[in-house]
Design an enzyme around this catalytic site. Structure first.
Site, mmCIF file in Angstrom:
data_model
loop_
_atom_site.group_PDB
_atom_site.id
_atom_site.type_symbol
_atom_site.label_atom_id
_atom_site.label_comp_id
_atom_site.label_asym_id
_atom_site.label_seq_id
_atom_site.Cartn_x
_atom_site.Cartn_y
_atom_site.Cartn_z
ATOM 1 C CB CYS A 330 10.068 38.824 4.477
ATOM 2 S SG CYS A 330 10.262 38.986 6.267
ATOM 3 C CG HIS A 427 12.231 43.161 3.539
ATOM 4 N ND1 HIS A 427 11.049 43.014 2.853
ATOM 5 C CD2 HIS A 427 12.054 42.545 4.735
ATOM 6 C CE1 HIS A 427 10.187 42.347 3.611
ATOM 7 N NE2 HIS A 427 10.774 42.045 4.748
#
Length: 481
Positions: A330, A427
């Site tokens: 991310c 994630h």
């Protein structure tokens, strides 16, 4: 419909864990139970089934209840972006970024949303177990409070006050809280409990009795320290393990100043064949590291500056020259590129930040936020992997031609030509047991083969057993109204 609230005599006294344990106990007794936290401050967020985000602790508590996480379980989430400002998420959606001194002006409107979400949960469940934030003893923050006594009084929810004896001074915590509370707030406290005791609990009998006498509150027990707490996802970055204790693959995670969704590391930390450590400010990346993980961040540009201030940018280049691998997740993925372009100033002053230059990609920050649970196809292994996305910004560039994963017909992430630098927005990838095994096998490490999800479930059951054995749980739950 009933509710009860756990507040703490200080921060990090174990409120989240206590609520998770009570949720599992109530669920095992056949009650339809839900967790609730009026206001949370955390950069560790979970994506909900209704397309929003809540604090990771409330997602764990929902799991303990056996229900799906929902934005009503944490209607106000504050995500710190700087030392003086936070993104404000209401009922799962970002509404503003405000400085701490300006946040008070929002609170009257936020209380309406908090009570709306709470009442919806009460209408659906037999019991709602509420977690406070910080401490009600911070009476300087009482005006406009929506997290502790302000909520308890407005919603008429009885409070159990938890103290942390492991830090010392628990008698002063309890008696001092009683002393500073206004009479209306003190009347909401139905009792107390002591958490994290090490050794023989009977040695605290005199102190326990003193608290009862000095406060007039009923005690619900002394809970010994729960050693398996580290097997549950941590919400506070202060709880990150500095070293996992495993042996084998040397994995180093950069402890960013605005680290986010760091529970990505938990499944790796529980692998015996992985030696995972989290670097603190001023600590160099060790020369024997096999893999460096740059985790998620609530402020990519701010943490790029932080990485450079620690000298980690130079260490990363040396690590790569030695043949080491790098994984950016991310915000960490965004940092690996050539630059991060922020024309609207979504992360501060508008401008462009030079990236680490390890991937030939660039990121442009955009106001729209992607919040979704996904099932992706990991391109190198051909395995399907479950995870979630929670980010702003779009990343493009030549290295995206070698994607990390495919989400439907959309490519995610990028891989360098030599395969050693990898970035992804996904994630939670390591909670997928099959993917974790395959990923570690790529480094010549055999996974222990345990199911991470099963470990969490087993730990929640152990926590419930632990609390049932040492606390008067029947008496505590009977207080709910």
């Amino acid at each position: 419909m009933r509710a009860i609230m756990v507040q703490g005599a200080g921060s990090n006294v174990g409120k989240s864990m206590l609520v998770a344990g009570l949720c599992r106990i109530a669920a095992r007794r056949g009650l339809r139970v839900a967790p609730f936290k009026p206001q949370n401050m955390s950069n560790n967020a979970a994506v909900t089934s209704d397309g929003g985000e809540i604090g990771r602790a409330q997602a764990l508590q929902a799991l303990a209840c056996g229900v799906q996480p929902h934005t009503d379980m944490n209607p106000v989430l504050l995500k710190p972006e700087t030392d003086v400002g936070s993104q404000v998420v209401v009922q799962g959606k970002r509404i503003a970024t405000v400085k701490a001194r300006d946040y008070a002006a929002l609170k009257p409107r936020l209380l309406e949303s908090v009570l709306e979400s709470f009442n919806r949960l009460k209408a659906q469940y037999d019991l709602v177990i509420v977690e406070g934030a910080g401490s009600p003893a911070e009476v300087n923050l009482r005006k406009g409070d929506i997290a502790n006594m302000g909520f308890a009084v407005a919603a008429d929810v009885p409070v159990i006050l938890a103290g942390d004896i492991d830090r010392g001074g628990v008698i002063a915590q309890m008696v001092g809280t009683r002393t500073v509370l206004a009479s209306e707030d003190e009347a909401m406290i139905a009792g107390f409990l002591i958490n994290k005791f090490r050794g023989d609990p009977s040695l605290f009998d005199d102190g326990y009795a003193m608290i009862e006498v000095q406060t007039g509150w009923h005690g619900f027990g002394v809970l010994p320290y729960f050693p398996d707490a580290s097997k549950l996802p941590a919400e506070d970055a202060l709880d990150l393990p500095k070293r996992s204790g495993g042996k084998g693959l040397r994995v180093v995670c950069l402890g960013l100043s605005r680290i986010a969704n760091f529970d990505d590391l938990d499944p790796l930390a529980q692998e015996e064949g992985v030696d995972l450590s989290v670097l603190l400010a001023g600590e160099p990346i060790p020369g024997d590291a096999d893999l460096v993980i740059i985790p998620g961040s609530k402020s990519t540009r701010g943490d790029l500056a932080y990485v450079r201030a620690q000298g980690w940018d130079i260490d990363l280049l040396a690590h790569v020259r030695r043949g080491g691998h790098v994984l950016g997740i991310c915000g960490g993925y965004q940092m690996l590129g050539q630059e991060v372009i922020d024309p609207e100033g979504l992360e501060g002053t508008a401008g462009t930040e030079k990236g680490l230059g390890l991937l030939d990609v660039q990121t442009r920050m955009t106001a729209d936020k992607r919040l979704t649970q996904v099932r992706a196809l990991h391109v190198p292994s051909g395995l399907e992997v479950d995870g979630y996305e929670i980010h702003i910004g779009r990343t493009e560039g030549p290295d995206c031609a070698r994607p990390f994963a495919m989400i439907g017909d959309q490519a995610d992430g990028a891989i360098s030509a030599d395969g050693r630098i990898v970035g992804s927005y996904l994630h939670g990838m390591f909670t997928d047991d099959a993917f974790r095994r395959a990923y570690l096998a790529g480094f010549g490490v055999q996974s222990a083969g345990q199911s991470y999800g099963a470990v969490v479930e087993e730990t929640l059951d152990k926590l419930a057993d632990h609390m049932d054995a040492y606390l008067d749980v029947d008496g505590l739950l009977a207080l709910a109204r």
